[in-house]
Write a protein that holds these residues in place. Structure first.
Motif, PDB file in Angstrom:
ATOM      1  N   THR A  17       0.828  -1.200   0.000  1.00  0.00           N
ATOM      2  CA  THR A  17       0.000   0.000   0.000  1.00  0.00           C
ATOM      3  C   THR A  17       0.861   1.248   0.000  1.00  0.00           C
ATOM      4  O   THR A  17       0.572   2.215  -0.695  1.00  0.00           O
ATOM      5  CB  THR A  17      -0.941   0.000   1.222  1.00  0.00           C
ATOM      6  N   PRO A  67     -11.129  -1.465  -7.376  1.00  0.00           N
ATOM      7  CA  PRO A  67     -10.285  -2.580  -6.920  1.00  0.00           C
ATOM      8  C   PRO A  67      -9.431  -3.169  -8.046  1.00  0.00           C
ATOM      9  O   PRO A  67      -9.855  -3.206  -9.207  1.00  0.00           O
ATOM     10  CB  PRO A  67     -11.315  -3.604  -6.413  1.00  0.00           C
ATOM     11  N   ALA A  68      -8.255  -3.630  -7.676  1.00  0.00           N
ATOM     12  CA  ALA A  68      -7.324  -4.169  -8.663  1.00  0.00           C
ATOM     13  C   ALA A  68      -7.909  -5.365  -9.405  1.00  0.00           C
ATOM     14  O   ALA A  68      -7.684  -5.539 -10.601  1.00  0.00           O
ATOM     15  CB  ALA A  68      -6.010  -4.558  -7.977  1.00  0.00           C
ATOM     16  N   GLU A  69      -8.678  -6.187  -8.694  1.00  0.00           N
ATOM     17  CA  GLU A  69      -9.251  -7.366  -9.341  1.00  0.00           C
ATOM     18  C   GLU A  69     -10.307  -7.000 -10.377  1.00  0.00           C
ATOM     19  O   GLU A  69     -10.693  -7.832 -11.203  1.00  0.00           O
ATOM     20  CB  GLU A  69      -9.845  -8.310  -8.302  1.00  0.00           C
ATOM     21  N   GLY A  74      -6.774  -0.069  -7.299  1.00  0.00           N
ATOM     22  CA  GLY A  74      -6.938  -0.696  -5.999  1.00  0.00           C
ATOM     23  C   GLY A  74      -6.503   0.156  -4.819  1.00  0.00           C
ATOM     24  O   GLY A  74      -6.169  -0.380  -3.760  1.00  0.00           O
ATOM     25  N   GLU A  75      -6.510   1.472  -4.981  1.00  0.00           N
ATOM     26  CA  GLU A  75      -6.101   2.340  -3.876  1.00  0.00           C
ATOM     27  C   GLU A  75      -7.273   2.649  -2.947  1.00  0.00           C
ATOM     28  O   GLU A  75      -8.420   2.302  -3.223  1.00  0.00           O
ATOM     29  CB  GLU A  75      -5.484   3.633  -4.420  1.00  0.00           C
ATOM     30  N   ASP A  76      -6.949   3.313  -1.826  1.00  0.00           N
ATOM     31  CA  ASP A  76      -7.962   3.589  -0.810  1.00  0.00           C
ATOM     32  C   ASP A  76      -8.311   5.073  -0.794  1.00  0.00           C
ATOM     33  O   ASP A  76      -7.729   5.889  -1.503  1.00  0.00           O
ATOM     34  CB  ASP A  76      -7.470   3.122   0.565  1.00  0.00           C
TER      35      ASP A  76
END
Length: 408
Positions: A17, A67-69, A74-76
């Motif tokens: 992260t 999200p990366a998937e 996929g960051e917050d």
């Protein structure tokens, strides 16, 4: 942007992260520097920001929160907030456009089931959608009429951020048969959607704001998200949509405040604006100038520190998910309200008094210092803090939970 902001939150826990956050902050700074080089010219031209959205898209910032998937970065939210703040320091309107995009594209994850939210996120990442819209209450509200195959959307929504450039809009509508308020995703290219760039604000001119009219626009059931104006009808975790969106506004205000201080400082130090070397400045040893810079720095850093507390509380609430209680939600909401008030004061003071520091030269349209004040004042008028201060007082004095209020 030259003015080192206070941290917007504690350092992420995992190396992965941390690496991702550092990368995206570097991308944001590079994009902000690019936007800053022609910010004055672009703002004065006031063109629809298709080019600016392309810059954000090419930098990979539009898919930051997906999200990366599902094909995103996929960051917050702490990373997204920091990115919005960096961009807003260079161009407040584009910071608002990006912040609105993040909140609207995330809204499905608050208000609908995970499978549908994932479907929306996957398509958004694949097609690099730019999102716009708003949840402002208005009379009469947009009407959602039930049909055999779904719904029809009718009505007119006033000033909507990003409407002139969005690939998808999210708006608030009310079911005519039940009175239930709902968030609706709409493709602006659909038949029956009429976009009107009639906002013509004196600030935030590049936020692509305008009005949109819906005339019998078909809406599928998959494009209708859950929403409620009643806090008791939402889980505490879903209610976090309110402070999440309002904290976007806080970052925009802080970014503008830091941006004007950075540019004024450069002007004071070098004797000219970095974008217009023809104009000299006064001495940086002037006691009054030093005192003003000190006051504005304290004001901005104080607002930033309070924002950091609100962000830490919000991060904890998001992590708790369905275990979050209403009392915990109320504490988070009040902290965000405090940050809103502090950031609002900071940005209004900084953008107004920076003009005093530069003096009469700040009236030159070539320098463009006025854009910071106009952007800040426009944003704070659309997002006033008087209600938030009342909420803070009611919570402090009476322990009352703040009402569930989505940002405009």
């Amino acid at each position: 942007m030259g003015f080192a902001p206070a941290p917007s939150g504690p350092a992420p826990e995992s190396d992965r992260t941390a690496t991702g956050r550092a990368h995206w902050l570097r991308v944001a700074r590079e994009t902000a520097d690019d936007l800053a080089t022609d910010a004055v010219v672009r703002e004065q031209a006031g063109k629809v920001p298709f080019d600016e959205v392309s810059r954000l898209r090419e930098a990979g910032l539009l898919a930051l929160l997906i999200p990366a998937e599902l094909g995103g970065a996929g960051e917050d939210w702490p990373t997204a907030y920091a990115v919005v703040r960096e961009i807003a320091a260079a161009d407040g309107a584009i910071g608002q456009l990006l912040g609105c995009h993040y909140f609207m594209s995330w809204s499905a994850r608050f208000f609908t089931e995970p499978a549908l939210a994932a479907q929306v996120g996957r398509q958004s990442a694949a097609e690099q959608w730019c999102w716009g819209g708003g949840f402002t209450r208005q009379e009469p509200p947009l009407a959602l009429n039930r049909t055999a195959g779904g719904y029809l959307l009718d009505g007119r929504q006033s000033y909507v951020t990003g409407v002139l450039v969005a690939d998808r809009l999210v708006v608030r509508a009310v079911r005519t048969d039940s009175g239930e308020p709902l968030a609706v995703v709409v493709d602006p290219a659909r038949y029956g959607v009429v976009i009107d760039g009639d906002a013509d604000p004196f600030g935030q001119r590049l936020a692509a704001g305008g009005s949109v009219e819906f005339d019998g626009v078909p809406v599928s059931t998959d494009d209708v998200l859950g929403l409620s104006a009643d806090e008791d009808a939402l889980s505490p975790s879903a209610s976090l949509a309110s402070p999440v969106g309002r904290l976007v506004s806080v970052q925009i205000r802080l970014g503008i405040a830091e941006g004007v201080l950075a540019e004024a400082r450069e002007y004071s130090r070098t004797g000219h604006s970095p974008w217009d070397p023809a104009w000299p400045a006064g001495t940086p040893q002037d006691p009054q100038v030093l005192t003003t810079y000190g006051e504005l720095t304290v004001l901005t850093r104080s607002a930033s520190a309070l924002t950091g507390q609100a962000l830490e509380a919000l991060r904890g609430g998001l992590t708790r998910g369905e275990e979050l209680t209403y009392d915990e939600y109320a504490e988070i909401s009040v902290l965000v309200a405090m940050a809103e008030a502090a950031a609002s004061r900071a940005v209004q003071e900084c953008t107004a008094r920076a003009l005093d520091i530069i003096g009469a030269r700040s009236t030159s349209s070539r320098l463009g210092f006025d854009r910071f004040w106009r952007n800040a004042r426009t944003h704070t008028l659309y997002e006033p803090v008087s209600d938030r201060l009342r909420d803070v007082g009611d919570y402090f004095l009476n322990g009352a939970h703040p009402p569930f209020v989505l940002p405009a």
